[in-house]
Design an enzyme around this catalytic site. Sequence first.
Site, PDB file in Angstrom:
ATOM      1  N   ASP A  45       0.835  -1.202   0.000  1.00 13.41           N
ATOM      2  CA  ASP A  45       0.000   0.000   0.000  1.00 13.41           C
ATOM      3  C   ASP A  45       0.872   1.254   0.000  1.00 13.41           C
ATOM      4  O   ASP A  45       1.531   1.563   0.983  1.00 13.41           O
ATOM      5  CB  ASP A  45      -0.897   0.013   1.242  1.00 13.41           C
ATOM      6  CG  ASP A  45      -1.812   1.233   1.266  1.00 13.41           C
ATOM      7  OD1 ASP A  45      -2.965   1.103   0.823  1.00 13.41           O
ATOM      8  OD2 ASP A  45      -1.364   2.315   1.715  1.00 13.41           O
ATOM      9  N   TYR A  50       3.327   9.718  -0.591  1.00 14.08           N
ATOM     10  CA  TYR A  50       4.427   9.115   0.181  1.00 14.08           C
ATOM     11  C   TYR A  50       5.787   9.329  -0.503  1.00 14.08           C
ATOM     12  O   TYR A  50       6.818   9.117   0.115  1.00 14.08           O
ATOM     13  CB  TYR A  50       4.226   7.598   0.383  1.00 14.08           C
ATOM     14  CG  TYR A  50       2.959   7.181   1.091  1.00 14.08           C
ATOM     15  CD1 TYR A  50       2.137   8.098   1.738  1.00 14.08           C
ATOM     16  CD2 TYR A  50       2.576   5.841   1.119  1.00 14.08           C
ATOM     17  CE1 TYR A  50       0.968   7.701   2.374  1.00 14.08           C
ATOM     18  CE2 TYR A  50       1.411   5.434   1.753  1.00 14.08           C
ATOM     19  CZ  TYR A  50       0.608   6.366   2.381  1.00 14.08           C
ATOM     20  OH  TYR A  50      -0.543   5.950   3.002  1.00 14.08           O
ATOM     21  N   LYS A  75      -2.667   6.006  -4.186  1.00 15.51           N
ATOM     22  CA  LYS A  75      -3.728   6.975  -3.861  1.00 15.51           C
ATOM     23  C   LYS A  75      -3.468   8.314  -4.535  1.00 15.51           C
ATOM     24  O   LYS A  75      -2.315   8.744  -4.650  1.00 15.51           O
ATOM     25  CB  LYS A  75      -3.803   7.178  -2.335  1.00 15.51           C
ATOM     26  CG  LYS A  75      -3.776   5.883  -1.546  1.00 15.51           C
ATOM     27  CD  LYS A  75      -3.959   6.078  -0.063  1.00 15.51           C
ATOM     28  CE  LYS A  75      -3.624   4.790   0.676  1.00 15.51           C
ATOM     29  NZ  LYS A  75      -2.178   4.597   0.939  1.00 15.51           N
ATOM     30  N   HIS A 108      -7.399   9.881  -1.792  1.00 18.50           N
ATOM     31  CA  HIS A 108      -6.726   9.823  -0.485  1.00 18.50           C
ATOM     32  C   HIS A 108      -7.545  10.464   0.644  1.00 18.50           C
ATOM     33  O   HIS A 108      -7.610   9.931   1.744  1.00 18.50           O
ATOM     34  CB  HIS A 108      -5.345  10.489  -0.600  1.00 18.50           C
ATOM     35  CG  HIS A 108      -4.325   9.950   0.338  1.00 18.50           C
ATOM     36  ND1 HIS A 108      -3.004   9.802   0.026  1.00 18.50           N
ATOM     37  CD2 HIS A 108      -4.432   9.521   1.625  1.00 18.50           C
ATOM     38  CE1 HIS A 108      -2.348   9.306   1.062  1.00 18.50           C
ATOM     39  NE2 HIS A 108      -3.200   9.135   2.043  1.00 18.50           N
TER      40      HIS A 108
END
Length: 275
Positions: A45, A50, A75, A108
């Site tokens: 994930d 990120y 996301k 998100h």
Amino acid sequence: MSVPTLTLNDGIKIPQLGLGVWKMEDAETPRIIRNALDAGYRHIDTAAAYGNEAGVGRGVADSDVAREDIFVTSKLWNDRQGYDETKRAFDETLDKLGFDYLDLYLIHWPMPARDKYVETWRAMIELRDAGRIRAIGVSNFLPDHLERLIEETGEAPAINQIELHPRFQQADQRAAHEKLGITTECWSPLGQGEALANPILTEIAARHGVSAAQVTLRWQIQLGLVTIPKSANHERMRENIDVFDFELSEHEMAQIKQIDTAAGRIGPNPATADF
Ligand code: A2P
């Protein structure tokens, strides 16, 4: 024992436990992904926010495990919401991952004040229908956001990924998902490590000869949730996937229920979050 799968409302199967990679450095990520795949993880994930999609893609490409045997989620970040922008952002995500399809793509955060999540969702439906994404879902959506998506597009998300751990159990939100046929996925399933000193968890853990983290993940598995503990550490990663050969009793499940507290939320409140 290998990780069981859950079947989503669109028929797609997802491994019930995966590796979360929030806060992992892009450069470190390929090595961590290879370790995770060696340990038996088949579900990763990540998210555009990120900054490690390229690292995830490299880790997958460098491994001996076939791409189609690994379930990868990413996301869409908040500043890319909107119909056209979503399609551009998805192209960038796929490009960074180096994949020709994605298994699961999530919005998100709903960002309700911006009011773009319905058109964003329409773009995601089209990307899915074009075969570029296998399943689509959301993250941090409240029941009224979910109901609006369904009302305006006729399509329920396959998954809603929400903050969920022993101190923040989200019973009402889980009940809303059940009613709408949406699978619940837990982010920060270990409460970012902080919940693990709880005496109820440590006592149950001692009884089973496992760790408090394993009890927490097993509790989520038995509730029928998808969970994605984050660990960059090889041993803890192995520990976290080793939760399929013990079972919590009904009494233990009820004991864990008592850890829930109104003050348990760690992350932002989706109703007001705007970032
Ligand atoms: P580390 O990466 O050093 O293992 P969450 O998934 O709830 O966000 O929690 C992630 C945090 O919990 C990270 O700080 C991670 O640190 C730590 N963690 C992950 N697995 C375990 C475990 N089995 N025992 C203790 N801490 C853990």
